[in-house]
Design an enzyme around this catalytic site. Sequence first.
Site, PDB file in Angstrom:
ATOM      1  N   LYS A   1     115.942  66.665  70.744  1.00  0.00           N
ATOM      2  CA  LYS A   1     116.088  65.232  71.061  1.00  0.00           C
ATOM      3  C   LYS A   1     116.518  64.519  69.778  1.00  0.00           C
ATOM      4  O   LYS A   1     115.689  63.915  69.107  1.00  0.00           O
ATOM      5  CB  LYS A   1     114.739  64.666  71.527  1.00  0.00           C
ATOM      6  CG  LYS A   1     114.304  65.129  72.895  1.00  0.00           C
ATOM      7  CD  LYS A   1     113.228  64.242  73.501  1.00  0.00           C
ATOM      8  CE  LYS A   1     111.863  64.609  73.012  1.00  0.00           C
ATOM      9  NZ  LYS A   1     110.764  63.978  73.799  1.00  0.00           N
TER      10      LYS A   1
ATOM     11  N   ASP B   1     111.660  66.841  68.050  1.00  0.00           N
ATOM     12  CA  ASP B   1     111.587  65.434  68.432  1.00  0.00           C
ATOM     13  C   ASP B   1     111.732  64.621  67.139  1.00  0.00           C
ATOM     14  O   ASP B   1     112.846  64.369  66.685  1.00  0.00           O
ATOM     15  CB  ASP B   1     110.230  65.255  69.132  1.00  0.00           C
ATOM     16  CG  ASP B   1     110.006  63.874  69.693  1.00  0.00           C
ATOM     17  OD1 ASP B   1     110.979  63.245  70.114  1.00  0.00           O
ATOM     18  OD2 ASP B   1     108.855  63.423  69.721  1.00  0.00           O
TER      19      ASP B   1
ATOM     20  N   LYS C   1     101.795  76.090  71.181  1.00  0.00           N
ATOM     21  CA  LYS C   1     101.862  76.991  72.310  1.00  0.00           C
ATOM     22  C   LYS C   1     103.221  76.894  72.992  1.00  0.00           C
ATOM     23  O   LYS C   1     103.651  77.805  73.688  1.00  0.00           O
ATOM     24  CB  LYS C   1     100.768  76.617  73.323  1.00  0.00           C
ATOM     25  CG  LYS C   1      99.375  76.725  72.775  1.00  0.00           C
ATOM     26  CD  LYS C   1      98.365  76.218  73.806  1.00  0.00           C
ATOM     27  CE  LYS C   1      96.985  76.192  73.193  1.00  0.00           C
ATOM     28  NZ  LYS C   1      96.019  75.455  74.063  1.00  0.00           N
ATOM     29  N   GLY C   2     103.907  75.754  72.798  1.00  0.00           N
ATOM     30  CA  GLY C   2     105.114  75.466  73.576  1.00  0.00           C
ATOM     31  C   GLY C   2     106.220  76.493  73.464  1.00  0.00           C
ATOM     32  O   GLY C   2     107.023  76.653  74.370  1.00  0.00           O
TER      33      GLY C   2
HETATM   34  P1  5GP Z   1     108.140  66.748  66.330  1.00  0.00           P
HETATM   35  O1  5GP Z   1     107.233  67.132  65.221  1.00  0.00           O
HETATM   36  O2  5GP Z   1     109.568  67.178  66.158  1.00  0.00           O
HETATM   37  O3  5GP Z   1     108.029  65.288  66.656  1.00  0.00           O
HETATM   38  O4  5GP Z   1     107.580  67.409  67.631  1.00  0.00           O
HETATM   39  C1  5GP Z   1     107.606  68.745  67.873  1.00  0.00           C
HETATM   40  C2  5GP Z   1     106.574  69.119  68.895  1.00  0.00           C
HETATM   41  O5  5GP Z   1     106.200  68.022  69.727  1.00  0.00           O
HETATM   42  C3  5GP Z   1     107.133  70.144  69.829  1.00  0.00           C
HETATM   43  O6  5GP Z   1     106.886  71.431  69.345  1.00  0.00           O
HETATM   44  C4  5GP Z   1     106.400  69.872  71.118  1.00  0.00           C
HETATM   45  O7  5GP Z   1     105.184  70.592  71.127  1.00  0.00           O
HETATM   46  C5  5GP Z   1     106.102  68.400  71.072  1.00  0.00           C
HETATM   47  N1  5GP Z   1     107.070  67.617  71.856  1.00  0.00           N
HETATM   48  C6  5GP Z   1     108.071  66.840  71.393  1.00  0.00           C
HETATM   49  N2  5GP Z   1     108.756  66.263  72.395  1.00  0.00           N
HETATM   50  C7  5GP Z   1     108.163  66.697  73.534  1.00  0.00           C
HETATM   51  C8  5GP Z   1     108.437  66.478  74.927  1.00  0.00           C
HETATM   52  O8  5GP Z   1     109.358  65.764  75.366  1.00  0.00           O
HETATM   53  N3  5GP Z   1     107.600  67.121  75.800  1.00  0.00           N
HETATM   54  C9  5GP Z   1     106.573  67.923  75.414  1.00  0.00           C
HETATM   55  N4  5GP Z   1     105.838  68.477  76.345  1.00  0.00           N
HETATM   56  N5  5GP Z   1     106.298  68.147  74.102  1.00  0.00           N
HETATM   57  C10 5GP Z   1     107.099  67.554  73.189  1.00  0.00           C
END
Ligand code: 5GP
Length: 190
Positions: free
Chosen positions: A141, A113, A53-54
Amino acid sequence: MSNEIYECDVPLEDYTEGIVATKEEIAEMCKRLGERISNDYKGEPLILICVLKGGFMFMSDLSKNISIPVEMDFIAVSSYGASTKSSGVVRLVKDTDTPVTGKHVLIVEDIIDTGLTLSYLKNLFSTRNPLSVKVCTAFDKPDRRKVEVDVEYSGIVIPDEYVVGYGLDYNGLFRNLPDLRILKKSVYVK
Ligand code: 5GP
């Protein structure tokens, strides 16, 4: 109250500390990326895939800054649940329904992330015979990466903090904050 962290009379901002990206910086970033995308894909069939949803707020602002015709679709994945740490397992919650064969796919994501979600999505769309699959993220990040993933369009690089606002939530809340803020640790560390 359906959400135990929320109290009606406390302003949303009080759960946060420090603005990581202001409304103005975000608007400028959307303009900059929208212009680049419009130039890079001129004359090409392009579909934007928003990661729910983000990604909904970024998809909306970014697409308004793209001046070429684009299709749009939405996909939902989950890797966090009610946590600030990725579970490491990406689950497809809702797939797209627009064919991507013969089109350029641009995945529109709120934040990268660990990179696990995008690496999963890039692989998924690569199996569907697109012309190309690229990624556009609002926030990045890089310090937290677990898997290498090419990010062709990166908005704002941020430090290793759990952030909320501009579409990003904690436990379903804070998505409607118009800027990107650090969530106070007291909200999630008990
Ligand atoms: P990844 O798979 O790259 O670890 O994470 C991606 C997803 O994790 C993003 O689409 C988001 O929904 C969530 N996410 C990663 N870091 C953050 C953060 O600092 N805050 C929030 N609210 N969601 C995050």
